[in-house]
Design a protein around this motif. Structure first.
Motif, PDB file in Angstrom:
ATOM      1  N   ILE A  66       0.841  -1.189   0.000  1.00  0.00           N
ATOM      2  CA  ILE A  66       0.000   0.000   0.000  1.00  0.00           C
ATOM      3  C   ILE A  66       0.875   1.236   0.000  1.00  0.00           C
ATOM      4  N   GLY A  67       0.510   2.217  -0.817  1.00  0.00           N
ATOM      5  CA  GLY A  67       1.262   3.459  -0.886  1.00  0.00           C
ATOM      6  C   GLY A  67       0.873   4.441   0.196  1.00  0.00           C
ATOM      7  N   LYS A  68       1.838   5.256   0.602  1.00  0.00           N
ATOM      8  CA  LYS A  68       1.582   6.356   1.529  1.00  0.00           C
ATOM      9  C   LYS A  68       1.361   7.620   0.727  1.00  0.00           C
ATOM     10  N   PRO A  69       0.521   8.533   1.200  1.00  0.00           N
ATOM     11  CA  PRO A  69      -0.286   8.522   2.420  1.00  0.00           C
ATOM     12  C   PRO A  69      -1.347   7.421   2.392  1.00  0.00           C
ATOM     13  N   ILE A  70      -1.616   6.839   3.568  1.00  0.00           N
ATOM     14  CA  ILE A  70      -2.467   5.663   3.684  1.00  0.00           C
ATOM     15  C   ILE A  70      -3.932   6.064   3.754  1.00  0.00           C
ATOM     16  N   ARG A  71      -4.779   5.391   2.977  1.00  0.00           N
ATOM     17  CA  ARG A  71      -6.232   5.549   3.085  1.00  0.00           C
ATOM     18  C   ARG A  71      -6.800   4.408   3.912  1.00  0.00           C
ATOM     19  N   VAL A  72      -7.721   4.742   4.799  1.00  0.00           N
ATOM     20  CA  VAL A  72      -8.271   3.732   5.707  1.00  0.00           C
ATOM     21  C   VAL A  72      -8.944   2.603   4.931  1.00  0.00           C
ATOM     22  N   ASP A  73      -9.764   2.976   3.916  1.00  0.00           N
ATOM     23  CA  ASP A  73     -10.490   1.940   3.192  1.00  0.00           C
ATOM     24  C   ASP A  73      -9.536   1.010   2.439  1.00  0.00           C
ATOM     25  N   VAL A  74      -8.458   1.562   1.892  1.00  0.00           N
ATOM     26  CA  VAL A  74      -7.481   0.741   1.178  1.00  0.00           C
ATOM     27  C   VAL A  74      -6.752  -0.191   2.148  1.00  0.00           C
ATOM     28  N   LEU A  75      -6.408   0.335   3.327  1.00  0.00           N
ATOM     29  CA  LEU A  75      -5.719  -0.486   4.331  1.00  0.00           C
ATOM     30  C   LEU A  75      -6.581  -1.653   4.774  1.00  0.00           C
ATOM     31  N   PHE A  76      -7.861  -1.389   5.101  1.00  0.00           N
ATOM     32  CA  PHE A  76      -8.732  -2.473   5.562  1.00  0.00           C
ATOM     33  C   PHE A  76      -9.014  -3.479   4.450  1.00  0.00           C
ATOM     34  N   ALA A  77      -9.149  -2.996   3.221  1.00  0.00           N
ATOM     35  CA  ALA A  77      -9.377  -3.919   2.110  1.00  0.00           C
ATOM     36  C   ALA A  77      -8.188  -4.864   1.944  1.00  0.00           C
ATOM     37  N   ALA A  78      -6.975  -4.324   2.051  1.00  0.00           N
ATOM     38  CA  ALA A  78      -5.776  -5.151   1.924  1.00  0.00           C
ATOM     39  C   ALA A  78      -5.674  -6.153   3.074  1.00  0.00           C
ATOM     40  N   MET A  79      -5.990  -5.689   4.294  1.00  0.00           N
ATOM     41  CA  MET A  79      -5.933  -6.589   5.441  1.00  0.00           C
ATOM     42  C   MET A  79      -6.962  -7.716   5.318  1.00  0.00           C
ATOM     43  N   GLU A  80      -8.183  -7.354   4.925  1.00  0.00           N
ATOM     44  CA  GLU A  80      -9.231  -8.376   4.812  1.00  0.00           C
ATOM     45  C   GLU A  80      -8.881  -9.395   3.725  1.00  0.00           C
ATOM     46  N   SER A  81      -8.311  -8.909   2.611  1.00  0.00           N
ATOM     47  CA  SER A  81      -7.921  -9.823   1.541  1.00  0.00           C
ATOM     48  C   SER A  81      -6.821 -10.775   2.009  1.00  0.00           C
ATOM     49  N   ALA A  82      -5.810 -10.235   2.711  1.00  0.00           N
ATOM     50  CA  ALA A  82      -4.716 -11.066   3.191  1.00  0.00           C
ATOM     51  C   ALA A  82      -5.192 -12.069   4.236  1.00  0.00           C
ATOM     52  N   LEU A  83      -6.075 -11.620   5.142  1.00  0.00           N
ATOM     53  CA  LEU A  83      -6.597 -12.517   6.184  1.00  0.00           C
ATOM     54  C   LEU A  83      -7.441 -13.635   5.571  1.00  0.00           C
ATOM     55  N   ALA A  84      -8.249 -13.271   4.544  1.00  0.00           N
ATOM     56  CA  ALA A  84      -9.082 -14.275   3.890  1.00  0.00           C
ATOM     57  C   ALA A  84      -8.212 -15.306   3.185  1.00  0.00           C
ATOM     58  N   ALA A  85      -7.141 -14.845   2.529  1.00  0.00           N
ATOM     59  CA  ALA A  85      -6.238 -15.769   1.844  1.00  0.00           C
ATOM     60  C   ALA A  85      -5.544 -16.704   2.828  1.00  0.00           C
ATOM     61  N   ALA A  86      -5.173 -16.173   4.010  1.00  0.00           N
ATOM     62  CA  ALA A  86      -4.498 -16.971   5.021  1.00  0.00           C
ATOM     63  C   ALA A  86      -5.429 -18.032   5.602  1.00  0.00           C
ATOM     64  N   ALA A  87      -6.720 -17.695   5.671  1.00  0.00           N
ATOM     65  CA  ALA A  87      -7.690 -18.623   6.270  1.00  0.00           C
ATOM     66  C   ALA A  87      -8.145 -19.688   5.288  1.00  0.00           C
ATOM     67  N   ALA A  88      -7.933 -19.437   4.002  1.00  0.00           N
ATOM     68  CA  ALA A  88      -8.412 -20.380   2.966  1.00  0.00           C
ATOM     69  C   ALA A  88      -7.612 -21.689   2.983  1.00  0.00           C
TER      70      ALA A  88
END
Length: 371
Positions: free
Chosen positions: A349-371
């Protein structure tokens, strides 16, 4: 003093201090931007979508010294060229003034990045390159190629040298990106947090001004660095937090950036532990208990990519579950993103950080880890 009055006084004091800090960060970012542009050996000019001057460097003014008295924010470049033609600054325009101006205006309107040459009255030759920026404006480069013209037999070699210089400049600008975007990230994050707090109308107006200034600085930086990330675009809608409590480890050597990350995540109920470098991040990860890692790239002691590689190596050696790791960095070129992926990062993710982009990236990574 009543309890409510004391709380209000403290909130105003805290808000004023945060506003002062954000304003100082914005001034620092602008000063660094101007220093970076002045350090570039080529002439650089920024125009808005209407072809009006926004910013230019010292070298640009030196190259067009016969017209430098006409440069001012808000003035149209084509009008400056018209006055230059009247003064006889452009030999190619003599006898065909209107046609020359029409051709120059057409090139400026398209700004495709195609290079063309221009001769000025003192005999020097310039190479001109103009490209559109993400907000519809133009960034223009001016390179003095007089010596190349005089040594026509060595032109091919000279052009190869110019390309090498261009690549070296790109590397220099990539380094400057970290220094420019780091304070911008802090300014925007603190201003966003203030905007969500209780402010009087005057304070809210100041916050709006700070956020507008941060967006303008980011557009200039994006144009200069040719990254084009819209990291400061207006945010819409509510940010959806994950459906279970999370504990996140965040590594960043800048204290303001660590505070911004804490404000973003803790507002959504996420527990955050912050550290100052990659070495501390690896040590904290070894203790366990984290659901994800957020990693800056350029940090002292151990950089972010080295820290991610160390974590991935120990996961494989010890049979530990793979933890989602996301890079947060001012450097967002394709090469930077490829390096993050090669090190084992699950997102960049590029800086300056956007909240929606950060949460989208986290949710995608967490979902991939749980799969």
């Amino acid at each position: 003093m009543a309890s409510g009055g004391l709380k209000g006084w403290f909130a105003r004091l805290t808000g004023a201090a945060a506003l002062a800090d954000a304003r100082a960060q914005a001034e620092l970012a602008e000063a660094r931007l101007r220093d970076a542009i002045d350090a570039i050996p080529e002439g650089v000019v920024f125009l808005d979508a209407e072809g009006r001057y926004i910013l230019w460097n010292r070298r640009y003014a030196e190259i067009y010294h016969r017209s430098a008295d006409l440069f001012r924010p808000g003035a149209r470049l084509i009008d400056t060229l018209r006055e230059g033609v009247r003064r006889g600054d452009y030999p190619d325009a003599i006898g065909r003034e209107e046609a020359w101006l029409a051709e120059r205006e057409a090139k400026l309107a398209t700004a495709t990045g195609q290079r063309h040459e221009q001769q000025v009255a003192d005999g020097r030759w310039l190479m001109i390159e103009e490209r559109r920026t993400s907000d519809g404006g133009v960034i223009g480069l001016r390179v003095d190629i007089t010596e190349m013209k005089r040594q026509a037999e060595a032109l091919e070699q000279a052009l190869a040298h110019a390309e090498a210089a261009h690549r070296a400049k790109a590397e220099f600008l990539a380094d400057m990106s970290h220094e420019l975007r780091t304070p911008l990230n802090g300014v925007e994050g603190l201003a966003r947090a203030l905007d969500a707090s209780k402010l009087d109308p005057t304070q809210r107006g100041l916050v709006a001004d700070i956020r507008a200034a941060a967006r303008q600085l980011d557009r200039l930086v994006s144009g200069l660095l040719d990254y084009g990330d819209a990291d400061l675009a207006p945010e819409e809608g509510a940010h959806v937090a994950p459906d279970r409590p999370l504990r996140v480890l965040a590594a960043d050597d800048n204290p303001t950036n660590r505070k911004v990350i804490e404000l973003m995540l803790e507002a959504a109920g996420v527990q955050v532990v912050t550290v100052e470098n990659g070495f501390e991040a690896v040590e904290a990860w070894r203790a366990g208990g984290f659901d994800a890692v957020l990693m800056d790239l350029r940090m002292p002691v151990t950089d972010g990519l080295s820290a991610i590689r160390a974590i991935r190596a120990e996961e494989e050696a010890l049979g530990r579950a793979r933890i989602p790791a996301i890079v947060l960095s001012a450097n967002t070129s394709p090469d930077d993103r490829a390096a993050s992926a090669a090190a084992g990062a699950d997102g960049h993710i590029g800086k300056p950080i956007r909240v929606d982009v950060l949460f989208a990236a986290m949710e995608s990574a967490l979902a991939a880890a749980a799969a």
